[in-house]
Motif scaffolding. Structure first.
Motif, PDB file in Angstrom:
ATOM      1  N   UNK A  97       4.163 -72.350 -21.947  1.00 56.71           N
ATOM      2  CA  UNK A  97       4.476 -72.171 -20.531  1.00 56.71           C
ATOM      3  C   UNK A  97       5.466 -73.221 -20.055  1.00 56.71           C
ATOM      4  N   UNK A  98       6.482 -72.765 -19.328  1.00 56.99           N
ATOM      5  CA  UNK A  98       7.347 -73.655 -18.564  1.00 56.99           C
ATOM      6  C   UNK A  98       7.094 -73.349 -17.093  1.00 56.99           C
ATOM      7  N   UNK A  99       6.608 -74.349 -16.354  1.00 55.50           N
ATOM      8  CA  UNK A  99       6.339 -74.205 -14.923  1.00 55.50           C
ATOM      9  C   UNK A  99       7.347 -75.047 -14.165  1.00 55.50           C
ATOM     10  N   UNK A 100       8.158 -74.406 -13.328  1.00 49.26           N
ATOM     11  CA  UNK A 100       9.212 -75.138 -12.641  1.00 49.26           C
ATOM     12  C   UNK A 100       9.148 -74.908 -11.135  1.00 49.26           C
ATOM     13  N   UNK A 113       2.641 -76.848 -22.572  1.00 45.97           N
ATOM     14  CA  UNK A 113       3.009 -76.654 -21.172  1.00 45.97           C
ATOM     15  C   UNK A 113       4.059 -77.677 -20.772  1.00 45.97           C
ATOM     16  N   UNK A 114       5.149 -77.195 -20.200  1.00 51.95           N
ATOM     17  CA  UNK A 114       6.222 -78.057 -19.700  1.00 51.95           C
ATOM     18  C   UNK A 114       6.282 -77.922 -18.184  1.00 51.95           C
ATOM     19  N   UNK A 115       6.175 -79.046 -17.483  1.00 49.70           N
ATOM     20  CA  UNK A 115       6.237 -79.067 -16.027  1.00 49.70           C
ATOM     21  C   UNK A 115       7.586 -79.631 -15.603  1.00 49.70           C
ATOM     22  N   UNK A 116       8.309 -78.882 -14.775  1.00 46.84           N
ATOM     23  CA  UNK A 116       9.646 -79.312 -14.345  1.00 46.84           C
ATOM     24  C   UNK A 116       9.747 -79.253 -12.827  1.00 46.84           C
TER      25      UNK A 116
END
Length: 360
Positions: free
Chosen positions: A26-29, A163-166
């Protein structure tokens, strides 16, 4: 599987958590800081205001989410050590003109409901306004300390390596399936990110990224005040004429909220402050003994009839939406996240999906 989620409010965070638990990358931006818009600005009542006035579609989501919140609280406390202060303080409706409808709805939905006369109100809530003539009390309605919930969810997502938070990462466009990829997002920086699915959870900004005809979401400003009292001064949430008080365990009391068609202007106004101070006095006159200590505003994702859009975006294969919860973002979030995650992953939905499908 790789999924990009646009918008890191309560719906984006919980959707990311659902997918991460299923092993999804998941990438959450978010265009700003994580979880700093409507989800932070709201009051945290875990029920629609006047629940008997809502459609069955909203009731179905809210009841599922209300049942899910205690487990979410326990898991977050165990995993990240943050207490989200899920407090069953009950909600008192004062001088409602449809108390009979409330009783009928409560009976049909197996919900405890007490109808109280003026003497009973003054005995149980001695600080109520003197013109409180009747009340309807739902003792099982809870509240959540939404800034702590958001903080806990961010901390929880940081535990997942996939998970990547941007933050501060604005999106210029979202695209559905093309020859080279399933779906993609284009950042304003020019960066293109491809994924198996894109889920738009951008709240009031969702219609800027999606066809407005399919997802007619608009910003509706709401302003809030905060008062300081001794803990236990007000023991229940109180609602009258559309305005409410939410007492926190530490004595802070929130008073809300306005409903303003002001576009994307999230500034506070002197007019709203005056209106809310009058509302606070009509609910609990003792609050007027000192001025409020904080005043803020947020932009709700308004939608027709308050029914959110959860599902596949028409004519944009690979693009999904979870937005438009209007005044009930925190109320409906666990159920909304469960439903969109089931749909994206091809699982049997835990709730019926048809009532929330984007328009065609």
């Amino acid at each position: 599987m790789r999924v990009v989620i646009v918008g890191a409010g309560i719906n984006g965070l919980l959707t990311a958590r659902e997918l991460a638990k299923a092993g999804v990358e998941v990438m959450l931006c978010d265009q700003g800081e994580l979880a700093q818009q409507a989800s932070w600005a709201g009051g945290g009542i875990v029920s629609p205001l006047y629940p008997w006035r809502y459609s069955p579609a909203v009731t179905a989501l809210s009841q599922w989410a209300q049942a899910a919140y205690p487990l979410l609280r326990d898991e977050l406390m165990a995993d990240v050590g943050i207490d989200i202060e899920l407090l069953t303080s009950g909600l008192l409706f004062v001088n409602t003109d449809d108390a009979r409808d409330a009783r009928v709805w409560a009976q049909a939905n197996a919900t405890t409901c007490e109808v109280l006369d003026a003497d009973s109100l003054r005995e149980r809530w001695p600080g109520l306004a003197h013109d409180a003539e009747q009340g309807v009390f739902f003792p099982d309605i809870a509240q959540v300390r939404n800034p702590r919930l958001l903080k806990a969810l961010i901390a929880d997502l940081q535990r997942y390596p996939q998970v990547q938070l941007r933050s501060k990462t604005a999106i210029s466009s979202v695209s559905g399936a093309q020859a080279s990829h399933s779906a993609s997002v284009m950042f304003t920086s020019g960066e293109l990110v491809e994924a198996d699915a894109v889920i738009v959870c951008a709240g009031a900004w969702s219609a800027k990224l999606l066809p407005r005809a399919a997802v007619p979401v608009r910003p509706v400003r709401g302003q809030m005040l905060q008062y300081e009292t001794a803990p236990g001064t007000i023991t229940s949430m109180i609602l009258r004429d559309g305005h409410y008080l939410i007492p926190r365990a530490d004595g802070l009391v929130l008073c809300g909220s306005t409903l303003e068609e002001a576009g994307f202007d999230n500034r506070t106004t002197a007019e709203a402050r005056e209106l809310l101070e009058k509302a606070a006095a009509s609910l609990w006159p003792g609050l007027t003994e000192q001025p409020p200590v904080r005043h803020w505003a947020g932009l709700r994702p308004g939608s027709p009839n308050g029914i959110p859009f959860i599902g596949a975006v028409p004519e944009q294969a690979g693009v999904w939406v979870n937005a438009g919860q209007y005044r009930n973002g925190l109320v409906l979030a666990p159920a909304s996240a469960a439903l969109i995650s089931d749909l994206v992953l091809g699982r049997t939905p835990r709730l019926a999906a048809a009532p929330y499908a984007p328009m065609t």
